[in-house]
Design a protein around this motif. Structure first.
Motif, PDB file in Angstrom:
ATOM      1  N   LEU A 167       0.402  63.923 -39.546  1.00  0.00           N
ATOM      2  CA  LEU A 167      -0.428  63.335 -40.593  1.00  0.00           C
ATOM      3  C   LEU A 167      -0.198  64.039 -41.929  1.00  0.00           C
ATOM      4  CD1 LEU A 167      -3.825  62.774 -38.742  1.00  0.00           C
ATOM      5  CD2 LEU A 167      -2.268  61.015 -39.537  1.00  0.00           C
ATOM      6  N   ALA A 168      -0.098  65.372 -41.898  1.00  0.00           N
ATOM      7  CA  ALA A 168       0.125  66.125 -43.136  1.00  0.00           C
ATOM      8  C   ALA A 168       1.468  65.756 -43.762  1.00  0.00           C
ATOM      9  CB  ALA A 168       0.051  67.623 -42.848  1.00  0.00           C
ATOM     10  N   ALA A 169       2.499  65.572 -42.929  1.00  0.00           N
ATOM     11  CA  ALA A 169       3.812  65.204 -43.466  1.00  0.00           C
ATOM     12  C   ALA A 169       3.773  63.825 -44.119  1.00  0.00           C
ATOM     13  CB  ALA A 169       4.852  65.237 -42.342  1.00  0.00           C
ATOM     14  N   ARG A 170       3.093  62.872 -43.470  1.00  0.00           N
ATOM     15  CA  ARG A 170       3.006  61.533 -44.064  1.00  0.00           C
ATOM     16  C   ARG A 170       2.167  61.561 -45.345  1.00  0.00           C
ATOM     17  NH1 ARG A 170       2.917  60.170 -38.454  1.00  0.00           N
ATOM     18  NH2 ARG A 170       0.674  59.863 -38.286  1.00  0.00           N
ATOM     19  N   ALA A 171       1.096  62.367 -45.347  1.00  0.00           N
ATOM     20  CA  ALA A 171       0.277  62.485 -46.554  1.00  0.00           C
ATOM     21  C   ALA A 171       1.078  63.081 -47.699  1.00  0.00           C
ATOM     22  CB  ALA A 171      -0.955  63.336 -46.252  1.00  0.00           C
ATOM     23  N   ALA A 172       1.911  64.093 -47.403  1.00  0.00           N
ATOM     24  CA  ALA A 172       2.739  64.688 -48.453  1.00  0.00           C
ATOM     25  C   ALA A 172       3.733  63.669 -49.009  1.00  0.00           C
ATOM     26  CB  ALA A 172       3.473  65.910 -47.895  1.00  0.00           C
ATOM     27  N   LYS A 223      -2.393  73.542 -36.218  1.00  0.00           N
ATOM     28  CA  LYS A 223      -1.109  73.596 -35.533  1.00  0.00           C
ATOM     29  C   LYS A 223      -0.911  72.442 -34.562  1.00  0.00           C
ATOM     30  CE  LYS A 223      -0.739  78.635 -35.876  1.00  0.00           C
ATOM     31  NZ  LYS A 223      -0.545  79.906 -35.125  1.00  0.00           N
ATOM     32  N   ASP A 224      -1.881  71.541 -34.475  1.00  0.00           N
ATOM     33  CA  ASP A 224      -1.751  70.371 -33.606  1.00  0.00           C
ATOM     34  C   ASP A 224      -0.610  69.490 -34.114  1.00  0.00           C
ATOM     35  OD1 ASP A 224      -1.994  68.161 -32.036  1.00  0.00           O
ATOM     36  OD2 ASP A 224      -4.117  67.851 -32.365  1.00  0.00           O
ATOM     37  N   PRO A 225       0.348  69.092 -33.241  1.00  0.00           N
ATOM     38  CA  PRO A 225       1.473  68.269 -33.710  1.00  0.00           C
ATOM     39  C   PRO A 225       1.029  66.990 -34.402  1.00  0.00           C
ATOM     40  CG  PRO A 225       1.901  69.101 -31.502  1.00  0.00           C
ATOM     41  CD  PRO A 225       0.484  69.466 -31.824  1.00  0.00           C
ATOM     42  N   ASP A 277      -7.900  53.217 -35.981  1.00  0.00           N
ATOM     43  CA  ASP A 277      -7.803  54.116 -34.834  1.00  0.00           C
ATOM     44  C   ASP A 277      -7.764  55.577 -35.254  1.00  0.00           C
ATOM     45  OD1 ASP A 277      -7.719  52.036 -32.970  1.00  0.00           O
ATOM     46  OD2 ASP A 277      -5.571  51.773 -33.245  1.00  0.00           O
ATOM     47  N   ARG A 278      -7.317  55.838 -36.475  1.00  0.00           N
ATOM     48  CA  ARG A 278      -7.200  57.215 -36.937  1.00  0.00           C
ATOM     49  C   ARG A 278      -7.397  57.232 -38.437  1.00  0.00           C
ATOM     50  NH1 ARG A 278      -2.495  57.688 -35.728  1.00  0.00           N
ATOM     51  NH2 ARG A 278      -2.775  58.293 -33.557  1.00  0.00           N
ATOM     52  N   ALA A 279      -8.200  58.161 -38.919  1.00  0.00           N
ATOM     53  CA  ALA A 279      -8.416  58.337 -40.355  1.00  0.00           C
ATOM     54  C   ALA A 279      -8.441  59.824 -40.648  1.00  0.00           C
ATOM     55  CB  ALA A 279      -9.713  57.676 -40.805  1.00  0.00           C
ATOM     56  N   ALA A 280      -7.884  60.187 -41.778  1.00  0.00           N
ATOM     57  CA  ALA A 280      -7.844  61.594 -42.165  1.00  0.00           C
ATOM     58  C   ALA A 280      -7.815  61.680 -43.678  1.00  0.00           C
ATOM     59  CB  ALA A 280      -6.625  62.299 -41.560  1.00  0.00           C
ATOM     60  N   VAL A 281      -8.207  62.834 -44.179  1.00  0.00           N
ATOM     61  CA  VAL A 281      -8.141  63.101 -45.614  1.00  0.00           C
ATOM     62  C   VAL A 281      -7.495  64.473 -45.781  1.00  0.00           C
ATOM     63  CG1 VAL A 281     -10.462  64.078 -45.693  1.00  0.00           C
ATOM     64  CG2 VAL A 281      -9.433  63.202 -47.785  1.00  0.00           C
ATOM     65  N   ALA A 282      -6.559  64.542 -46.720  1.00  0.00           N
ATOM     66  CA  ALA A 282      -5.830  65.783 -46.986  1.00  0.00           C
ATOM     67  C   ALA A 282      -6.037  66.182 -48.432  1.00  0.00           C
ATOM     68  CB  ALA A 282      -4.336  65.600 -46.686  1.00  0.00           C
ATOM     69  N   LEU A 328      -6.007  59.904 -48.785  1.00  0.00           N
ATOM     70  CA  LEU A 328      -6.864  59.271 -47.786  1.00  0.00           C
ATOM     71  C   LEU A 328      -6.008  58.283 -47.018  1.00  0.00           C
ATOM     72  CD1 LEU A 328      -9.706  58.808 -46.569  1.00  0.00           C
ATOM     73  CD2 LEU A 328     -10.087  57.098 -48.361  1.00  0.00           C
ATOM     74  N   LEU A 329      -5.953  58.410 -45.710  1.00  0.00           N
ATOM     75  CA  LEU A 329      -5.068  57.545 -44.928  1.00  0.00           C
ATOM     76  C   LEU A 329      -5.790  57.012 -43.705  1.00  0.00           C
ATOM     77  CD1 LEU A 329      -3.822  59.408 -42.306  1.00  0.00           C
ATOM     78  CD2 LEU A 329      -2.772  60.536 -44.230  1.00  0.00           C
ATOM     79  N   PHE A 330      -5.458  55.759 -43.377  1.00  0.00           N
ATOM     80  CA  PHE A 330      -5.994  55.084 -42.200  1.00  0.00           C
ATOM     81  C   PHE A 330      -4.820  54.513 -41.419  1.00  0.00           C
ATOM     82  CE2 PHE A 330      -8.943  54.599 -45.741  1.00  0.00           C
ATOM     83  CZ  PHE A 330     -10.106  55.136 -45.223  1.00  0.00           C
TER      84      PHE A 330
END
Length: 634
Positions: free
Chosen positions: A245-250, A238-240, A212-217, A306-308
């Motif tokens: 996602l950035a916090a979980r990636a960190a 600045k989107d919550p 449902d959601r994928a992102a790369v940091a 990389l997170l899904f």
């Protein structure tokens, strides 16, 4: 260690039966039940094409068909047998590589029961031996019969055929997945543009995984910056949701290892429990039930994450997780290459210029001449055509051009107010009336005393009394001066406008009944036929502005109309500003239609000396270069 098992000779199935068994042939009803069970089992065995699912279906169905206490599948591990699936009374079928001693203990529980029995059959299909299928009767039923043995012997080939089909489909699926992975790898390595690599990774991953959601940091010095989100061309930092996602990636980068969150509501590992404890509310708000988090690492360290995530539990199969891990490794290499390429100075610019030069020289001569003529014409237009340079003003504010404060000249109580807020008045117009009863009474008394003194002086003159006549006339002069003073006070009791304009005092009629001392403010009158606009000009442009320069402005209330004014004065001292130094500039703006009002928001520009397009473009760089040169060599 796995139990030794030789599959080369394809041994005959071993069958162990405890208890008495009859050799009589099954009756026709028993044959009917036998074939019905085989038919139902064949349907059950074909209910899935995944190897683990087929193992679970076989275990569960065989145990149910034989009414056994336990069913176990031993699979060939190359150097022996390993327990791969069990179905017992404690719960549903369990699938996975189990320790041999643990599986033996499970079977041994039933073997120790008195009057229990065991049956086992080899799981074999043409050219392939998978392992052994074993059932244990336990104490809940009678020992196995010949019919049970025959049923198991017929069920084993059906189960083996389902396993062979699942294995073939698994091989075909793996080949297709590897082909797809190769295509994705070609896409992400076909460019050295960092942003394009990031977008390609998250968007092409949808061909291999269902999420449902994928992102790369990108990860740098403890900071994770989300650079691409699947399905989005651009992202708002600045989107919550992006911040979550950035916090979980960190956190994953700090954790250092990839992990798979099977179910947020039922975490199975310490890492999952720790993540749910930290980000449980964020995961619930983002509707993330399961997730796959993969650090992108190489020998130099972590490049990114990389997170899904998906709103359903267990969204990725083991094969999909394996593909995602391979994709993460390839992405790490592609990102590192793109970062290194981006560090080469002017590589993109020089390559593009060389390509354009080659393309231009390949054009026909006439076409090159036409392009050169157009370039010369454009250069001439940029340098020779000049028009006034507009300098923007900051924080413009309107106020009346002239303000007049009307104050009380004599003390008294306000009896009447003759104006309203916004009333237009002329010079000398009455604004308010003070209570003057006492002053009028005093004036009447003074006038009467003047008349009495004059009569007394006339009588003394008729009697020849010069001294009395002189005294009465002096008394009359004094009383006449008092009367004149009272006349002035009576005139001052009517408060009048000292200049024409508009009444700016809010709600002046509320002053009725108030006591005023001499000098108290009654009303403020201002001219609004012309307004003064005050705004700031940056110190870099204040030298271009002069008294008389034209000012053009617009207001929010009338965005379609442009008003014109003239600079009337330049402030010698800068205004207080934390960002830039600016100087106040005042301009007179005509307002004959009374469309402009004090306090309106305005946008002002001052028309200064003419300048060309080239001068406008290079004005800031030229200023910076001159200052840099002076700092270096002055």
């Amino acid at each position: 260690q796995p139990i030794p098992f030789d599959t080369s000779s394809a041994p005959r199935p071993v069958t162990t039966i405890s208890g008495d068994m009859t050799a009589a042939a099954p009756a026709s009803r028993e044959q009917h039940d036998h074939f019905r069970v085989l038919y139902e089992s064949a349907l059950v065995f074909g209910g899935s094409h995944e190897m683990d699912a087929v193992l679970a279906l076989v275990c569960g169905q065989v145990r149910s068909a034989l009414r056994a206490d336990l069913a176990v599948i031993w699979m060939d591990a190359g150097d022996g047998l390993r327990c791969r699936a069990t179905a017992g009374p404690a719960g549903g079928p369990a699938v996975g590589d189990m320790p041999t001693d643990a599986a033996t203990d499970v079977v041994g529980v039933a073997e120790t029961e008195r009057d229990s029995g065991r049956l086992s059959e080899q799981l074999a299909s043409p050219g392939r031996v998978f392992g052994m299928l074993e059932v244990v009767a336990g104490t809940a039923r009678e020992p196995f019969t010949v019919a049970d043995r025959a049923l198991l012997r017929d069920l084993a080939p059906l189960a083996a055929a389902s396993l062979a089909d699942a294995e073939a489909r698994h091989a075909d699926s793996r080949a297709a997945d590897l082909t797809l992975l190769l295509e994705i790898s070609r896409e992400i390595t076909a460019t050295l543009d960092l942003d394009r690599v990031l977008r390609s990774v998250v968007n092409l991953s949808a061909r291999a995984l269902s999420f449902d959601r994928a992102a790369v940091a990108l990860y740098d010095k403890g900071i994770c910056d989300i650079r691409a989100v699947a399905g989005q061309q651009t992202i708002n930092p600045k989107d919550p949701k992006v911040l979550d996602l950035a916090a979980r990636a960190a956190w994953v980068a700090g954790h250092g290892e990839s992990f798979y969150m099977v179910d947020r509501e039922d975490p199975a590992s310490d890492a999952e429990r720790q993540m749910v404890q930290i980000f449980g509310q964020d995961l619930e708000a983002d509707d993330a039930r399961s997730g796959l988090y993969l650090p992108l690492k190489d020998e130099e360290g972590t490049v990114g994450i990389l997170l899904f995530e998906a709103s359903r539990p267990e969204f990725a199969t083991p094969m999909q997780r394996e593909i995602a891990a391979i994709l993460a490794n390839q992405t790490a290499v592609a990102l590192r290459n793109a970062q290194l390429y981006a560090q080469v100075p002017l590589v993109d610019t020089l390559g593009a210029l060389a390509a354009k030069k080659r393309a231009f020289m390949e054009l026909p001569r006439r076409q090159r001449q036409a392009y050169a003529a157009l370039a010369v014409a454009a250069l001439a237009a940029l340098t020779l055509i000049r028009w006034p340079l507009r300098v923007s003003g900051t924080n413009p504010a309107f106020r009346p051009l002239a303000l007049t404060e009307v104050r009380a000249l004599v003390p008294g109580v306000v009896e009447r107010v003759l104006i309203h807020e916004g009333s237009a008045v002329v010079r000398g117009a009455p604004l308010a009336q003070l209570r003057d009863v006492d002053m009028r009474s005093a004036r009447i008394v003074a006038v009467a005393a003047v008349a009495a003194a004059e009569r007394a002086a006339s009588l003394a003159a008729s009697h020849g009394d010069a001294a009395e006549e002189r005294a009465q006339r002096m008394r009359g002069e004094t009383l006449r001066a008092q009367a004149a003073l009272l006349d002035e006070q009576l005139a001052a009791a009517t408060i009048r406008a000292s200049a024409p304009g508009i009444v700016l005092t809010p709600r002046p009629e509320e002053r009725v009944g108030a006591y005023l001392d001499a000098g108290d403010l009654v009303a403020t009158i201002g001219r609004t036929d012309s307004l003064e606009l005050e705004f700031g000009i940056d110190q870099r442009d204040i030298g271009r502005v002069a008294v008389g320069s034209e000012v053009r402005l617009r207001v929010d209330a009338l965005p379609q109309r442009t008003f014109v004014g003239r600079v009337s004065s330049l402030g010698p001292l800068p205004t207080d500003s934390a960002e830039r130094v600016s100087f106040p500039v005042r301009a007179a703006v005509a307002n004959p239609d009374a469309l402009l009002r004090p306090g309106m928001a305005a946008y002002a520009r001052v028309l200064t000396a003419p300048a060309s397009v080239a001068a406008r473009m290079f004005r800031a760089p030229a200023r910076w270069a001159r200052l840099l040169w002076w700092r270096m060599w002055a």
